[in-house]
Enzyme design. Structure first.
Site, PDB file in Angstrom:
ATOM      1  N   GLY A  12       1.181  -1.902   7.399  1.00 17.99           N
ATOM      2  CA  GLY A  12      -0.007  -1.735   7.679  1.00 17.99           C
ATOM      3  C   GLY A  12       0.069  -0.415   8.419  1.00 17.99           C
ATOM      4  N   SER A  13       0.767   0.632   8.071  1.00 17.56           N
ATOM      5  CA  SER A  13       0.518   1.431   8.509  1.00 17.56           C
ATOM      6  C   SER A  13      -0.754   2.964   8.354  1.00 17.56           C
ATOM      7  CB  SER A  13       2.455   2.360   8.463  1.00 17.56           C
ATOM      8  OG  SER A  13       2.239   3.572   7.329  1.00 17.56           O
ATOM      9  N   ARG A  69      -3.823 -17.825  -9.999  1.00 15.08           N
ATOM     10  CA  ARG A  69      -4.546 -15.957  -9.139  1.00 15.08           C
ATOM     11  C   ARG A  69      -6.202 -15.821  -9.326  1.00 15.08           C
ATOM     12  NH1 ARG A  69      -1.370 -11.301  -8.789  1.00 15.08           N
ATOM     13  NH2 ARG A  69       0.044 -11.270 -10.078  1.00 15.08           N
ATOM     14  N   ARG A  95      -1.055  -7.081  -3.979  1.00 11.75           N
ATOM     15  CA  ARG A  95      -1.428  -8.722  -4.986  1.00 11.75           C
ATOM     16  C   ARG A  95      -1.408  -8.086  -6.191  1.00 11.75           C
ATOM     17  NH1 ARG A  95       1.694 -12.472  -5.216  1.00 11.75           N
ATOM     18  NH2 ARG A  95      -0.223 -13.137  -6.640  1.00 11.75           N
ATOM     19  N   ILE A  96      -1.901  -8.106  -7.291  1.00 12.89           N
ATOM     20  CA  ILE A  96      -2.625  -7.717  -8.999  1.00 12.89           C
ATOM     21  C   ILE A  96      -3.781  -8.227  -8.220  1.00 12.89           C
ATOM     22  CG2 ILE A  96      -2.890  -7.563 -10.837  1.00 12.89           C
ATOM     23  CD1 ILE A  96       0.542  -6.799 -11.414  1.00 12.89           C
ATOM     24  N   HIS A 113      -2.377   5.098  -2.989  1.00 15.67           N
ATOM     25  CA  HIS A 113      -1.446   4.810  -4.259  1.00 15.67           C
ATOM     26  C   HIS A 113      -0.354   6.078  -3.806  1.00 15.67           C
ATOM     27  CE1 HIS A 113       0.927   3.318  -7.967  1.00 15.67           C
ATOM     28  NE2 HIS A 113       1.114   4.261  -7.755  1.00 15.67           N
ATOM     29  N   LEU A 148      -5.127  -1.042 -12.898  1.00 16.51           N
ATOM     30  CA  LEU A 148      -3.961  -1.017 -12.067  1.00 16.51           C
ATOM     31  C   LEU A 148      -4.002   0.086 -11.847  1.00 16.51           C
ATOM     32  CD1 LEU A 148      -2.545  -2.615 -10.478  1.00 16.51           C
ATOM     33  CD2 LEU A 148      -0.793  -2.033 -11.636  1.00 16.51           C
ATOM     34  N   THR A 176       3.417  10.646   5.194  1.00 15.35           N
ATOM     35  CA  THR A 176       2.732  10.776   6.539  1.00 15.35           C
ATOM     36  C   THR A 176       1.911  11.609   6.048  1.00 15.35           C
ATOM     37  OG1 THR A 176       3.797  12.727   6.077  1.00 15.35           O
ATOM     38  CG2 THR A 176       5.768  11.718   7.737  1.00 15.35           C
ATOM     39  N   GLN A 177       1.295  11.788   4.208  1.00 16.30           N
ATOM     40  CA  GLN A 177      -0.249  12.462   3.651  1.00 16.30           C
ATOM     41  C   GLN A 177      -0.761  11.199   3.564  1.00 16.30           C
ATOM     42  OE1 GLN A 177       0.008  15.468   3.707  1.00 16.30           O
ATOM     43  NE2 GLN A 177       0.840  15.555   4.762  1.00 16.30           N
TER      44      GLN A 177
HETATM   45  C1  GRF Z   1       2.286   2.474   1.074  1.00 15.37           C
HETATM   46  O1  GRF Z   1       3.066   3.142   0.933  1.00 15.37           O
HETATM   47  C2  GRF Z   1       0.700   2.900   0.115  1.00 15.37           C
HETATM   48  O2  GRF Z   1       1.500   4.574  -0.845  1.00 15.37           O
HETATM   49  C3  GRF Z   1       1.651   1.029  -1.344  1.00 15.37           C
HETATM   50  O3  GRF Z   1       2.518   0.925  -0.304  1.00 15.37           O
HETATM   51  C4  GRF Z   1       2.349   1.090   1.557  1.00 15.37           C
HETATM   52  C5  GRF Z   1       2.100   0.501   2.544  1.00 15.37           C
HETATM   53  O4  GRF Z   1       1.987   0.818   3.602  1.00 15.37           O
HETATM   54  N1  GRF Z   1       0.460   1.441  -1.800  1.00 15.37           N
HETATM   55  P1  GRF Z   1       1.696   0.182   5.034  1.00 15.37           P
HETATM   56  O5  GRF Z   1       1.847  -1.058   4.868  1.00 15.37           O
HETATM   57  O6  GRF Z   1       0.212   1.624   4.763  1.00 15.37           O
HETATM   58  O7  GRF Z   1       2.540   0.681   6.380  1.00 15.37           O
END
Ligand code: GRF
Length: 193
Positions: A12-13, A69, A95-96, A113, A148, A176-177
């Site tokens: 969840g960063s 689903r 999850r899709i 993504h 997707l 980081t970006q």
């Molecule tokens: C990120 O790389 C995001 O692009 C991908 O899953 C990762 C999630 O990282 N879809 P976080 O849980 O937000 O740390």
């Protein structure tokens, strides 16, 4: 109040970056918006602790407890709808989603993504960028549509692929970006809606 609901599955960063930006930039005053809830399909998602520590409501909905689903997504939509979201933010939600769920939130759901879309949809984006000899990699925030990792591109950032990079070192540089562009894209959405 414009409610933001963030869906996570793991660390969840990105969610944390959005929560921090909301606080630092005072989204409540600027946009009349707040992060109303964080929803996870995994009870042990680390990000839930961060959300609770920041006084944000959390919900867990275990996909393994559903037969299909469709059944999971129907319940998930109900949980999310309780918070009457202006925006649903997918942040590492692994999850899709079914077409029904996507349609329900169409125009008000975004995803991040870890590639420069439209290149490298799907999984293992960093290894695939390295294998292809890409000199740049990056991340994309896009509106979620039925297909997707396709959908209107809202924001992007690029990073160099450096000699000796592994999928992990490249992923860390890209991440980081992600933490820069995701809050920025959410703020831009809030300003418009
Ligand atoms: C990120 O790389 C995001 O692009 C991908 O899953 C990762 C999630 O990282 N879809 P976080 O849980 O937000 O740390």
């Amino acid at each position: 109040m414009k409610n933001i609901v963030i869906l996570i599955s793991g660390s969840g960063s990105n969610m944390a970056a959005i929560v921090k930006a909301a606080k630092q930039q005072d989204w409540e005053r600027r946009y009349g918006a707040r992060v109303a809830a964080v929803v996870s399909n995994k009870a042990d998602a680390q990000g839930l602790v961060f959300a609770q520590d920041h006084g944000i409501a959390t919900e867990v909905l275990n996909h393994k407890q559903f037969d299909s689903r469709e059944a999971f997504d129907a319940q998930l939509a109900q949980v999310v709808d309780r918070y009457t979201p202006t925006l649903v933010v997918l942040a590492g939600f692994m999850r899709i989603l079914t077409p029904g769920f996507v349609q329900h939130f169409e125009g008000r759901m975004v995803n991040i993504h870890p590639s420069l879309l439209p290149a490298f949809t799907g999984l293992h984006t960093h290894q695939r960028a390295i294998d292809a000899g890409c000199k740049f990699a990056g991340c994309t925030v896009h509106g979620v549509t039925a297909e997707l990792d396709v959908g209107p591109i809202l924001d992007q950032a690029a990073v160099p692929v450096l000699p000796g990079d592994t999928a992990d070192t490249l992923a860390a540089r890209v991440l980081t970006q992600e933490h820069v562009i995701y809050p920025r894209a959410v703020a831009a959405f809030l300003q418009k809606h």
